[in-house]
Each structure stands twice: as structure tokens, then as C-alpha cells.
Enzyme design. Structure first.
Site, PDB file in Angstrom:
ATOM      1  CD  GLU A 210      -2.812  -1.313   2.383  1.00  0.00           C
ATOM      2  OE1 GLU A 210      -2.730  -0.424   3.256  1.00  0.00           O
ATOM      3  OE2 GLU A 210      -3.579  -2.282   2.482  1.00  0.00           O
TER       4      GLU A 210
ATOM      5  CD  GLU B 209      -5.139  -7.795   1.793  1.00  0.00           C
ATOM      6  OE1 GLU B 209      -5.994  -7.080   2.357  1.00  0.00           O
ATOM      7  OE2 GLU B 209      -3.923  -7.553   1.835  1.00  0.00           O
TER       8      GLU B 209
END
Length: 379
Positions: free
Chosen positions: A165, A270
Site C-alpha cells: 500500500e 484479499e
């Protein structure tokens, strides 16, 4: 003549019985397949394990894992704040159990995550006097951490999220502590340290909202830059935290293709589908975001209405059909949790809600869509 007629009738009955038996057997085989069996020639199918599961408190959930998944990732126990909460004092007890479980059941083990702006212990960026460390010191700490963790599991964990991220939705780099202290090349350095620690490991960049066009381009730019500098990067992880009406599946597909065109592996890392209303228009997964509980934001506290359940199944199947369409580009699809009851979605971005985002319900029963996915894989 009568004897010949009887013989013909007998033959037709035998043929009919054989045809029916074959058909029934085929249907039975399809119903008895598990997810990992149905998808074994397509891509790996994985799930995230939490601490309680790893510690053995939920054996019934682990039976679901063993029966349906061939890849695992740790939800939290391999993040730096859990591994090394105080400087120099590593606690690998949970991570060791996690890896041992994967090895015992012949699963592909994915390491998550080495460098991330969130869930990093505060000491990582401070010296003994509480002052911010220098660039050189932070690089040293990064290298030491990556080397310590990766060498412990060298040859056992084959794939790693090296940096997590680091790109914002507008495509620019996040101004994290790593960025502020080291500069933009902290990403390059992290991948170099990881390759040095385990030259055989596959190294991933992982992020959410990868279907946002600007973010997609930012990640493509990042990967190309690393490749041009000769940095080893083997894959891009697309976090699949989605809702019933976002993102557009066409944009998700564009990202699969765009990342694959870079010559790297692509994984959906995810995957879950929230059925709950969002308190804001952001489709991301910024874990620091949180909102006050309101009853109207928890509309299905007791039961999921049939109409919403139908919408969930349709949405989930559409995405798995997309994954199957691009099976040549996808390495693994990982669900972020085993069943609805232990999903992080129940507590984010509003604590205390009841969500239904995964393939298995709170009683560890497969939802209707599981059989539909298995049938789609067979077709």
C-alpha cells in the site's frame, strides 16, 4: 420373432441404465468436488488465517481450510508490530505455527507483509531519545528486519508481499514515514533487501483499489521503474476488498491485464464482498479509517435478506468467472478470512456490525455460490 423383440428391449434397458448411471455419477462428482479440487488446474485458492485459528482455538474452521484451500496467508501475525513489538525482541511463536500448518498440509505459504506504513511498531522510526532516525538508520532497520524474517523461512515461504500500500488512489506515492525519511527509493531498497535475503523467493507489490484508473497507472509506473533499474519484482497483488456495486468489474479486469502485461504474476490477494452500506464514497481499504456506529449502518444484524443474498452470490460468481477467464494471468486468489464470523469486515470501517463477505457462513457451511464456482470451473 418374440425372442428378438425381448433381446432388443433388454439391450435398450441396459443402455438406458448405463446412460443414467453415468449422468448421475457425473453430477455426484461435481457436487463432491471442493474448491481447491475444482480450481487445481486454474490457479491457487487461498485464505487468510487469524491468530485464534493458528493457535488451535477454532478446529472446525481449520477443517474448512484443509478441505477447500491450497494456499494460506497470515492475516496479522507476520506484520512487524506483531513480530517485533520492541526493538530487537522478535516473537515468532505464532508465525512458526502458521508456517508449520501450511507445510503439514502441503499448502503454498504467502508471507504478508515486510514493509508497510501501517501496523509498524513506533520504535522503527525513533532513536533511543525519541528523535526521528536518519535515512541510513531506517534503511539499516529495514534491511535487518527483512533479512531476519525472510532467512528464518527461507525455502519455506515461497512468495512475499515486500511492500504494501505505497500508492495512493491518485497514483502518487503515499507520504509515509518510510517515504519521508528514506525517500521514494525505500520501495526499491526493500525489494533489493528481500532479493538478497532469499534469491529464490517471489516478491510482490500489494495494494488496494487497484481498479481505480489513476492508481492502476501509478502502480504500473512504479513496477516499470523498478524493472528499468534491474530490481527483482515478480508479482502484483490486487486486494479484492469490494462491494455489491463497486468497483466496476470491467475496471478490475483492465487492471489484471495491465499488470500481467508488465510480465509479472498477478494475484488477487484479499478477496471479500461487503454487503453493508459504506459510510463514505471511498472504495478503498485504508485500515486507519473508522466511523461511529449507527443502527442504520448495520441493517442485517440478525439475518441476510434473500434478495441481498442473491445479489451477493451473483456478484461473487461474476468475479470468479472473470478470474477463470484470465486464469492464464492469475497465480492465486486468496479470500481474506475463512468464514463470515471472523472477517475483518465486521469491524471495519465501523465496529460492531454484522457482515457476510466470504464463501463460508458463520456455521462453516459453504454458500450457494461455492457450488456455482465449482460448476463454472468445470465448464
Amino acid at each position: 420373432m418374440k425372442s428378438l423383440t425381448y433381446l432388443v428391449l433388454a439391450a435398450l434397458i441396459v443402455i438406458s441404465c448405463k446412460t443414467k448411471t453415468t449422468s448421475e455419477t457425473s453430477d455426484t462428482d461435481a457436487e463432491s468436488l471442493t474448491l481447491k479440487e475444482a480450481l487445481q488446474d486454474k490457479f491457487l485458492i487461498g485464505t487468510a488465517l487469524n491468530i485464534r485459528q493458528i493457535q488451535g482455538y477454532n478446529p472446525e474452521e481449520m477443517e474448512v481450510v484443509k478441505g477447500n484451500f491450497n494456499s494460506i496467508v497470515a492475516e496479522n501475525c507476520m506484520k512487524s508490530e506483531r513480530l517485533v513489538p520492541t526493538q530487537g525482541n522478535y516473537d515468532f511463536s505464532a508465525a512458526d505455527k502458521f508456517v508449520a500448518f501450511g507445510e503439514e498440509h502441503d499448502m503454498v505459504i504467502h508471507g504478508h507483509t515486510l514493509i508497510w506504513h501501517s501496523q509498524t511498531p513506533r520504535w522503527f522510526f525513533k532513536d533511543s531519545l525519541g528523535n526521528e532516525v536518519t535515512r541510513e538508520e531506517l534503511l539499516s532497520r529495514m534491511q535487518n528486519h527483512i533479512n531476519t524474517v525472510m532467512t528464518r523461512y527461507k525455502g519455506r515461504i515461497k512468495t512475499w508481499d515486500v511492500v504494501n500500500e505505497a500508492v495512493l488512489d491518485d497514483g502518487s506515492l503515499r507520504k509515509s514515514k518510510f517515504y519521508e525519511i528514506v525517500g521514494a527509493d525505500f520501495i526499491k531498497k526493500a525489494f533489493e533487501f528481500a532479493h538478497q535475503a532469499d534469491p529464490e523467493a517471489e516478491l510482490y507489490y500489494n495494494d488496494y483499489s487497484t481498479s481505480v484508473p489513476e492508481k492502476r497507472e501509478g502502480i504500473v509506473k512504479l513496477v516499470k521503474s523498478l524493472q528499468e533499474q534491474g530490481v527483482k519484482i515478480h508479482g502484483v497483488g490486487m486486494q479484492g476488498h469490494i462491494g455489491l456495486d463497486y468497483p466496476e468489474i470491467e475496471e478490475f479486469e483492465k487492471s489484471i491485464v495491465a499488470f500481467s502485461d508488465l510480465g509479472v504474476k498477478v494475484s488477487v490477494t484479499e478477496f471479500d464482498i461487503t454487503v453493508l452500506p459504506s459510510p463514505w464514497n471511498n472504495q478503498g481499504a485504508e485500515v486507519s479509517a473508522n466511523f461511529e456506529y449507527k443502527k442504520e449502518m448495520n441493517p442485517y444484524a440478525d439475518k441476510l435478506p434473500d434478495s441481498v443474498n442473491t445479489a451477493f452470490n451473483a456478484r461473487c460468481l461474476d468475479f470468479f468467472k472473470l478470474f477463470l477467464k484470465h486464469e492464464d494471468k492469475l497465480d492465486k486468489i486468496t479470500l481474506w478470512g475463512v468464514n463470515d464470523g471472523n472477517s475483518w469486515r465486521n469491524g471495519w470501517p465501523i465496529a460492531g456490525r454484522t457482515d457476510y463477505p466470504l464463501l463460508f457462513d458463520r456455521d462453516n457451511k459453504p454458500k450457494e455460490v461455492v457450488e456455482a464456482i465449482i460448476q463454472a470451473a468445470k465448464e
